[in-house]
Design an enzyme around this catalytic site. Structure first.
Site, mmCIF file in Angstrom:
data_model
loop_
_atom_site.group_PDB
_atom_site.id
_atom_site.type_symbol
_atom_site.label_atom_id
_atom_site.label_comp_id
_atom_site.label_asym_id
_atom_site.label_seq_id
_atom_site.Cartn_x
_atom_site.Cartn_y
_atom_site.Cartn_z
ATOM 1 N N GLY A 1 1.354 4.753 3.572
ATOM 2 C CA GLY A 1 2.361 3.854 2.994
ATOM 3 C C GLY A 1 3.349 4.589 2.112
ATOM 4 O O GLY A 1 4.561 4.344 2.178
ATOM 5 N N TYR B 1 -15.066 -2.517 8.730
ATOM 6 C CA TYR B 1 -13.706 -1.992 8.902
ATOM 7 C C TYR B 1 -13.197 -2.279 10.319
ATOM 8 O O TYR B 1 -12.078 -2.782 10.509
ATOM 9 C CB TYR B 1 -13.701 -0.485 8.620
ATOM 10 C CG TYR B 1 -12.338 0.147 8.720
ATOM 11 C CD1 TYR B 1 -11.346 -0.131 7.775
ATOM 12 C CD2 TYR B 1 -12.020 1.022 9.758
ATOM 13 C CE1 TYR B 1 -10.084 0.443 7.870
ATOM 14 C CE2 TYR B 1 -10.767 1.609 9.853
ATOM 15 C CZ TYR B 1 -9.793 1.315 8.906
ATOM 16 O OH TYR B 1 -8.550 1.886 8.998
ATOM 17 N N SER C 1 -0.098 5.420 -1.957
ATOM 18 C CA SER C 1 -0.668 6.686 -1.465
ATOM 19 C C SER C 1 -0.652 6.718 0.054
ATOM 20 O O SER C 1 -0.288 5.737 0.713
ATOM 21 C CB SER C 1 -2.110 6.872 -1.990
ATOM 22 O OG SER C 1 -3.018 6.110 -1.236
ATOM 23 N N GLY C 2 -1.009 7.880 0.603
ATOM 24 C CA GLY C 2 -1.239 8.024 2.037
ATOM 25 C C GLY C 2 -0.071 7.644 2.920
ATOM 26 O O GLY C 2 1.089 7.969 2.653
ATOM 27 N N GLY D 1 0.820 -1.218 0.000
ATOM 28 C CA GLY D 1 0.000 0.000 0.000
ATOM 29 C C GLY D 1 0.845 1.255 0.000
ATOM 30 O O GLY D 1 0.515 2.240 0.669
ATOM 31 N N ALA D 2 1.916 1.231 -0.788
ATOM 32 C CA ALA D 2 2.826 2.390 -0.811
ATOM 33 C C ALA D 2 2.496 3.345 -1.955
ATOM 34 O O ALA D 2 3.292 4.207 -2.289
ATOM 35 C CB ALA D 2 4.270 1.919 -0.908
HETATM 36 N N1 LIG Z 1 -6.456 7.426 6.906
HETATM 37 C C1 LIG Z 1 -6.848 7.185 8.145
HETATM 38 O O1 LIG Z 1 -7.517 8.030 8.794
HETATM 39 C C2 LIG Z 1 -6.464 5.882 8.818
HETATM 40 C C3 LIG Z 1 -6.709 5.735 10.189
HETATM 41 C C4 LIG Z 1 -6.359 4.539 10.808
HETATM 42 C C5 LIG Z 1 -5.779 3.524 10.062
HETATM 43 N N2 LIG Z 1 -5.563 3.685 8.725
HETATM 44 C C6 LIG Z 1 -4.940 2.572 7.992
HETATM 45 O O2 LIG Z 1 -3.755 3.049 7.359
HETATM 46 C C7 LIG Z 1 -3.441 2.192 6.246
HETATM 47 C C8 LIG Z 1 -3.086 3.049 5.057
HETATM 48 O O3 LIG Z 1 -4.252 3.760 4.657
HETATM 49 P P1 LIG Z 1 -4.195 5.258 4.139
HETATM 50 O O4 LIG Z 1 -4.904 6.086 5.124
HETATM 51 O O5 LIG Z 1 -2.819 5.609 3.749
HETATM 52 O O6 LIG Z 1 -5.168 5.134 2.857
HETATM 53 P P2 LIG Z 1 -4.881 5.186 1.313
HETATM 54 O O7 LIG Z 1 -4.216 6.474 0.958
HETATM 55 O O8 LIG Z 1 -6.194 4.860 0.670
HETATM 56 O O9 LIG Z 1 -3.846 3.993 1.063
HETATM 57 C C9 LIG Z 1 -4.282 2.669 1.075
HETATM 58 C C10 LIG Z 1 -3.265 1.839 0.306
HETATM 59 O O10 LIG Z 1 -3.689 0.479 0.330
HETATM 60 C C11 LIG Z 1 -3.661 -0.023 -1.016
HETATM 61 N N3 LIG Z 1 -4.620 -1.089 -1.222
HETATM 62 C C12 LIG Z 1 -5.939 -1.092 -0.933
HETATM 63 N N4 LIG Z 1 -6.495 -2.251 -1.309
HETATM 64 C C13 LIG Z 1 -5.486 -3.005 -1.835
HETATM 65 C C14 LIG Z 1 -5.416 -4.301 -2.404
HETATM 66 N N5 LIG Z 1 -6.496 -5.074 -2.529
HETATM 67 N N6 LIG Z 1 -4.227 -4.739 -2.835
HETATM 68 C C15 LIG Z 1 -3.109 -3.976 -2.746
HETATM 69 N N7 LIG Z 1 -3.106 -2.743 -2.230
HETATM 70 C C16 LIG Z 1 -4.293 -2.275 -1.788
HETATM 71 C C17 LIG Z 1 -3.990 1.189 -1.863
HETATM 72 O O11 LIG Z 1 -3.615 0.942 -3.198
HETATM 73 P P3 LIG Z 1 -4.356 1.647 -4.449
HETATM 74 O O12 LIG Z 1 -3.601 2.937 -4.670
HETATM 75 O O13 LIG Z 1 -4.208 0.664 -5.536
HETATM 76 O O14 LIG Z 1 -5.780 1.876 -4.047
HETATM 77 C C18 LIG Z 1 -3.160 2.250 -1.162
HETATM 78 O O15 LIG Z 1 -1.810 2.164 -1.555
HETATM 79 C C19 LIG Z 1 -4.665 1.299 6.028
HETATM 80 O O16 LIG Z 1 -4.406 0.018 6.563
HETATM 81 C C20 LIG Z 1 -5.754 2.001 6.831
HETATM 82 O O17 LIG Z 1 -6.732 1.104 7.283
HETATM 83 C C21 LIG Z 1 -5.877 4.846 8.081
#
Ligand SMILES: NC(=O)c1ccc[n+]([C@@H]2O[C@H](COP(=O)([O-])OP(=O)(O)OC[C@H]3O[C@@H](n4cnc5c(N)ncnc54)[C@H](OP(=O)(O)O)[C@@H]3O)[C@@H](O)[C@H]2O)c1
Length: 285
Positions: A16, A161, A13-14, A10-11
């Protein structure tokens, strides 16, 4: 970090992407796992521009698919002698109940079963002193309902979730227990509400909540620091089975410390993924 090999999912975006940028700047050799090759290439180039060590390597995989994870594990075994740090960071949440190609509920499959299977398949590659890090969330459920693990009875964005993230925390603690004596540690962290790509493409109330997080949430670069701390800090040597928030151990909900629930979830996860856990565990002992 200059002699460390770090795999991060998940690198693209965000959190990662931000963690990968920071680890690349520290000189780590990064293996980046992306789902979408075009997005992955763009992110890889961005990460490569900051690298002070080896060029990052990019492999595509869909972490909601058992076959794709198995293919990824096979490529990793072919190309790498060892991995020092595995960061299971990719995550998602579906607004409606969607099934994967394996007929598994997508949020549970991506957030829990994907990390579970990938970790089990590459455990034998993780070097002694290695670290497994799972990105979880403070939004995790206070009870595990095994009759509704995949939202079969009732489904909502938040409950799916929260259930998947509680499962990932239970998995982290159980993995830490099973890895006792191997020199490999397992910890998890929550980035906290972060203005990332999370929730994009959702609608209605969920969209409103995601937009609010975009406004009040932390920047991914800030949230990613905990991942970097867990991956890189010498203070983390030997620390295992912990849940972190802001570089500090914190308490997750009581259900996540229930060892009977963790053992049951492990068995269920093995059955759902076909993970050959015993082979991997035996290989590292
Ligand atoms: N943002 C928040 O407020 C928050 C809070 C608590 C925990 N988190 C956790 O933090 C982690 C990172 O999330 P983020 O906030 O950085 O969100 P994000 O920007 O949406 O990043 C999510 C990443 O996961 C990848 N991904 C999703 N489904 C996938 C799949 N089936 N196979 C491979 N890659 C996949 C996405 O790839 P694509 O680019 O291909 O979609 C993206 O690189 C997640 O585990 C999330 O649950 C986030």
């Amino acid at each position: 970090m200059s002699n460390k090999t770090i795999l991060i999912t998940g690198a693209s975006s965000g959190v990662g992407l931000a963690a990968a940028r920071q680890l690349a700047a520290l000189g780590a050799r990064l293996i980046l796992v992306f789902r979408d090759p075009a997005r992955g290439q763009a992110s890889r180039d961005q990460i490569a521009s900051l690298a002070t060590g080896p060029e990052p390597i990019f492999i595509s995989a869909d972490l909601s698919s058992r076959q794709s994870i198995r293919d990824l594990a096979a490529v990793l075994h072919e190309r790498f002698a060892h991995i020092d740090v595995l960061i299971n960071n990719a995550g998602t949440a579906s607004g409606t109940r969607e099934l994967t190609a394996d007929a598994l509920e997508k949020t549970f499959a991506t957030n829990h079963l994907g990390p579970f299977l990938l970790t089990n398949l590459v455990l034998d590659l993780i070097a002694p002193g290695g670290r497994v890090i799972n990105t979880v969330s403070e939004t995790h459920t206070g009870r595990m309902d095994f009759d509704n693990l995949q939202g079969e009875r009732h489904y909502s964005f938040f409950s799916a979730y929260a259930r998947s993230k509680a499962a990932e925390i239970l998995f982290t603690y159980e993995l830490a227990r099973r890895l006792q004596g191997t020199g490999i540690t397992a910890n998890c962290f929550t980035p906290g509400p972060t203005a990332s790509g999370f929730g994009k493409g959702t609608h209605g109330f969920i969209r409103v909540m995601s937009t609010l997080v975009q406004v009040i949430g932390r920047r991914p670069e800030v949230s990613a620091r905990t991942a970097v701390y867990l991956a890189a800090s010498p203070e983390m040597d030997g620390v295992t089975g912990q849940y972190f928030f802001h570089d500090r151990p914190a308490r997750s909900k009581p259900v996540t410390y229930d060892t009977a629930i963790a053992a049951r979830l492990w068995s269920v996860s093995e059955a759902l993924t076909g993970a050959s856990e015993h082979t991997a565990m035996e290989a590292i002992r």
